[in-house]
Design a protein around this motif. Structure first.
Motif, short mmCIF file in Angstrom:
data_model
loop_
_atom_site.label_atom_id
_atom_site.label_comp_id
_atom_site.label_asym_id
_atom_site.label_seq_id
_atom_site.Cartn_x
_atom_site.Cartn_y
_atom_site.Cartn_z
N VAL A 181 24.44 12.88 54.45
CA VAL A 181 25.47 13.89 54.19
C VAL A 181 24.78 15.24 54.02
N PHE A 182 25.49 16.30 54.39
CA PHE A 182 24.99 17.65 54.19
C PHE A 182 25.48 18.11 52.83
N ASN A 183 24.59 18.03 51.87
CA ASN A 183 24.98 18.21 50.47
C ASN A 183 24.44 19.48 49.83
N HIS A 184 23.76 20.34 50.62
CA HIS A 184 23.28 21.60 50.08
C HIS A 184 23.75 22.73 51.00
N LEU A 185 24.52 23.65 50.44
CA LEU A 185 25.01 24.79 51.20
C LEU A 185 24.28 26.04 50.74
N LYS A 186 23.82 26.82 51.70
CA LYS A 186 23.16 28.08 51.38
C LYS A 186 24.02 29.22 51.91
N PHE A 187 24.61 29.98 51.00
CA PHE A 187 25.50 31.08 51.35
C PHE A 187 24.71 32.39 51.30
N THR A 188 24.71 33.11 52.38
CA THR A 188 24.14 34.45 52.39
C THR A 188 25.29 35.43 52.53
N VAL A 189 25.53 36.21 51.49
CA VAL A 189 26.67 37.13 51.45
C VAL A 189 26.18 38.54 51.73
N LEU A 190 26.60 39.10 52.84
CA LEU A 190 26.16 40.44 53.22
C LEU A 190 27.18 41.45 52.70
N VAL A 191 26.70 42.38 51.91
CA VAL A 191 27.58 43.28 51.18
C VAL A 191 27.26 44.73 51.53
N SER A 192 28.29 45.53 51.66
CA SER A 192 28.15 46.97 51.79
C SER A 192 29.48 47.60 51.41
N LYS A 193 29.66 48.85 51.70
CA LYS A 193 30.95 49.50 51.46
C LYS A 193 32.03 48.79 52.26
N ASP A 194 31.64 48.31 53.43
CA ASP A 194 32.51 47.47 54.21
C ASP A 194 31.82 46.10 54.24
N GLU A 195 31.94 45.28 55.31
CA GLU A 195 31.47 43.91 55.15
C GLU A 195 30.85 43.31 56.39
N GLU A 196 30.04 42.33 56.21
CA GLU A 196 29.42 41.61 57.32
C GLU A 196 29.53 40.12 57.19
N ALA A 197 28.78 39.41 57.98
CA ALA A 197 29.02 37.98 58.11
C ALA A 197 28.20 37.13 57.17
N ASN A 198 28.68 35.94 56.83
CA ASN A 198 28.05 34.98 55.95
C ASN A 198 27.45 33.82 56.70
N VAL A 199 26.44 33.28 56.09
CA VAL A 199 25.82 32.19 56.79
C VAL A 199 25.54 31.03 55.84
N ALA A 200 25.90 29.84 56.17
CA ALA A 200 25.62 28.74 55.28
C ALA A 200 24.72 27.74 55.93
N VAL A 243 24.06 13.90 45.16
CA VAL A 243 23.93 15.16 44.43
C VAL A 243 24.30 16.31 45.36
N PHE A 244 25.15 17.22 44.89
CA PHE A 244 25.55 18.39 45.68
C PHE A 244 25.03 19.65 44.99
N THR A 245 24.46 20.55 45.78
CA THR A 245 23.92 21.81 45.27
C THR A 245 24.24 22.93 46.26
N TYR A 246 23.99 24.16 45.82
CA TYR A 246 24.19 25.29 46.73
C TYR A 246 23.41 26.50 46.25
N ASP A 247 23.18 27.44 47.17
CA ASP A 247 22.57 28.75 46.88
C ASP A 247 23.53 29.83 47.35
N VAL A 248 23.42 31.01 46.74
CA VAL A 248 24.18 32.16 47.23
C VAL A 248 23.31 33.40 47.08
N THR A 249 23.22 34.17 48.16
CA THR A 249 22.42 35.39 48.18
C THR A 249 23.26 36.53 48.73
N PHE A 250 23.23 37.68 48.06
CA PHE A 250 23.96 38.86 48.52
C PHE A 250 22.98 39.84 49.17
N GLU A 251 23.31 40.30 50.36
CA GLU A 251 22.49 41.26 51.07
C GLU A 251 23.38 42.39 51.60
N GLU A 252 22.78 43.52 51.88
CA GLU A 252 23.55 44.67 52.35
C GLU A 252 23.89 44.53 53.84
#
Length: 653
Positions: A181-200, A243-252
């Motif tokens: 099973v795919f039990n670890h999700l890695k979210f990359t959140v791209l942030v700015s005044k407007d917005e971009e794409a996420n990747v898991a 066991v389920f885990t995840y990461d989240v990272t915010f980038e510009e």
């Protein structure tokens, strides 16, 4: 802001795993931080301003598979559940009919705080039932569908350097004889005044269930999580936990909020759409040439006076019109099953009107994919409202066929109100019983059945009866000639006339079969369809082709003294539904070849049959009404084609 869930592509180590073993998952969802002082309007949605530290919660939809076409609830599998319990999000009628079941999930972020190695949960030891269910869902290629800020998750990959995208990510994968099973999700959140794409990125965390026995949800995982994209590390075993885990990272990033749907609605293959339109225009040009010749040869009086022709030209015209003159006393004779024809034409007007309004609204952007099920909900609303048009057309046609007789208009109105809905209800009920037996979320709950029947009975039926009332009051269409007392015998034909009628449907089908592929892919392959501008153009071309095909076929039948044109004009264009249904079977065999089980195939064919019937009603109505106008126009020039005067045919039989 845009949230991107991303993985990269790596060369495979195991050939049996194909690209799913080293699959690339990009879960793309978009969210907003919109600075104050600016505004933006998008039909179907508006920006929402998030503050720093505000919680963002990921929602889950039904898990789906192109292998079975049977959606199931996310929590039908042993996944982590929210601390405050499972809560359903209110969905519109269209979303429920599509099988959507939106629920909250335990995944949550804080804007814009980076977090890593977050422990989500340790499941109970897998029972034999859950273990076998997980293996079955993995074998059936089920996808998990995440939603953030009302946007679906999308997985990206590349095949031969060409980007491919799907919604969701796989529940797991089978490697040799083991299931993961795919039990670890890695979210990359791209942030700015407007917005971009996420990747898991979905990678296993390893067999470490014992080390988190005392961990609580959202605690730091007790050991480092190594995300190696070339390996999978969480095999499932009976009587062991996951066991389920995840990461989240915010980038510009610099993607603007109005552009956040670009990744979903980016139109690929526009050249193919244009080819479809050019192909349709060629068919229309060919048919228009034939129609023009017909009018030039048979409606000559509109261009020059018949009396001014010389004897040779006059003899030629008379010879060309001999077939028309011979059937003039029968061309307006009451057809067999006249009331059924009136009902089908009325229902066709209702379906056609619903399609026109829906496509126009969607092309103008008022039916945004931001809200799932909006198009289906709109179709149902427009269909019910247009019941008044169905009743009016059906009853007025009935009175025209009966030369103004009001008798039977109520039964015709009721027929228009119940005939097609009855067919749809019958098909949907059978399919619903099959999906109920499979515990699929695609099954329509009983309460939803009631919510469908009550508006139909309380809105559509009364409007249809009201339309029928006005149709009964409206003046009927006067025939230019009356039917003779004795029906004329139709001469033996060299070929069966119905064979030509059924073959005529190939021309309308040729105008839409390319666009039909994209529509089918969006319905059954989980792809987003949003090129409604192209669809509107193709729809207009389809209507023109249907009218021309029916008109040409009607003229050909009258020319060989076959005066039974009523039903043939309907099915000349309506027969396109046969080819659409055959195309659906072809799509099932060659594009959905992985579709498993008789229930899945039956559900697919049932919905395809319902679609084909609706198209038959709509296109058949276009063909019949165009032929009805043509025949009336043609025989209204009685003195031109040297027909006896109006009363010489006797009273209508």
């Amino acid at each position: 802001m845009i949230w991107v869930f991303q993985t990269q592509h790596y060369s495979p180590q195991y050939s049996k795993m194909d690209y799913f073993y080293h699959f690339n998952i990009w879960v793309l969802t978009l969210s907003l931080i919109y600075h104050s002082g600016y505004g933006f309007y998008l039909p179907g949605g508006c920006p929402h301003k998030y503050s720093v530290g505000e919680a963002l919660s990921v929602k889950v939809n039904s898990i789906t598979s192109i292998d079975t076409q049977m959606p199931f609830s996310y929590y039908s599998l042993p996944f982590c559940q929210p601390l405050d319990g499972i809560k359903y999000s209110a969905e519109n009628l269209g979303g429920l009919l599509m099988g959507d079941r939106i629920e909250n999930s335990p995944y949550r972020f804080r804007m814009p705080v980076n977090e890593s190695e977050i422990f989500l949960c340790r499941t109970e030891p897998l029972s034999a039932g859950n273990y076998n269910l997980l293996k079955k869902r993995i074998d059936e290629m089920y996808q998990v569908n995440l939603i953030l800020d009302n946007l679906p998750a999308i997985r990206y990959t590349k095949k031969e350097a060409y980007p491919i995208r799907w919604t969701g990510y796989p529940v797991g994968i089978k490697v040799q004889e083991s299931y993961y099973v795919f039990n670890h999700l890695k979210f990359t959140v791209l942030v700015s005044k407007d917005e971009e794409a996420n990747v898991a990125r979905v990678i296993g965390t390893g067999d470490a269930a014992e080390s988190v026995k005392n961990s609580k949800m959202y605690d730091k995982y007790p050991s480092p999580i190594k995300c190696d994209p070339t390996t999978v590390a969480m095999p499932i075993k009976e009587n062991e936990s996951i066991v389920f885990t995840y990461d989240v990272t915010f980038e510009e990033s610099d993607i603007k909020w109005p552009s956040r749907w670009d990744a979903y609605l980016k139109m690929e293959g526009s050249k193919v759409h244009w080819f479809s339109i050019v192909n349709s225009l060629m068919v229309i040009t060919f048919l228009s040439g034939i129609v023009l010749v017909i009018f030039l040869r048979t409606v000559r009086r509109d261009l020059t006076s018949y009396e001014e022709l010389d004897n040779e030209a006059k003899a030629q015209v008379n010879e060309e019109l001999s077939g028309l003159k011979l059937v003039a006393g029968d061309v307006f004779r009451t057809p067999t099953n006249a009331s059924l024809l009136c009902v089908m034409v009325g229902d066709g007007v209702q379906i056609l009107g619903m399609a026109v309004v829906t496509i126009v609204f969607a092309a103008l952007g008022f039916m945004s994919p931001l809200y799932r099920g909006t198009i289906i909900t709109g179709m149902l609303i427009f269909y019910m409202i247009l019941g008044v048009a169905a009743g009016y057309v059906a009853v007025r046609l009935w009175r025209t066929i009966g030369c103004g007789d009001h008798k039977g208009w109520v039964s015709v109105s009721w027929g228009a109100a119940c005939f097609f809905p009855g067919i749809a209800f019958f098909i949907l009920t059978i399919l619903n019983f099959l999906m109920w037996g499979s515990h699929s979320t695609g099954a329509i709950p009983f309460s939803l059945f009631v919510n469908l029947i009550l508006p139909w009975f309380c809105i559509s039926v009364p409007l249809t009866l009201i339309g029928g009332y006005f149709g009964a009051k409206a003046p009927h269409i006067e025939y230019p000639v009356r039917a003779s007392q004795i029906p004329r015998e139709i001469p033996a034909q060299k070929y069966p006339s119905w064979l030509l009628v059924l073959g005529a449907g190939t021309l309308p089908f040729g105008t839409l079969f390319i666009e039909l592929f994209f529509i089918m892919s969006s319905i059954w392959m989980g792809r987003v369809y949003y090129v409604f501008g192209f669809l509107l153009i193709v729809f207009i071309l389809l209507v023109v082709v249907c009218a021309e095909v029916s008109l040409v076929l009607t003229y050909m039948h009258l020319g060989v003294e076959d005066w039974k044109w009523w039903w043939k004009s309907f099915f000349a264009s309506g027969s396109v539904a046969i080819y659409i249904f055959l195309y659906s079977i072809n799509y099932l065999v060659f594009d959905l070849k992985s579709l498993s089980g008789p229930i899945s195939a039956t559900v697919y064919l049932g919905y395809s049959l319902l679609m084909a019937v609706a198209i038959m009603f709509a296109t058949g109505t276009v063909g019949f009404l165009s032929s009805f106008w043509f025949v009336n126009y043609l025989f209204s020039s009685v003195d031109w084609i040297e027909l006896p005067k109006f009363g010489s045919f006797g009273e209508q039989k």
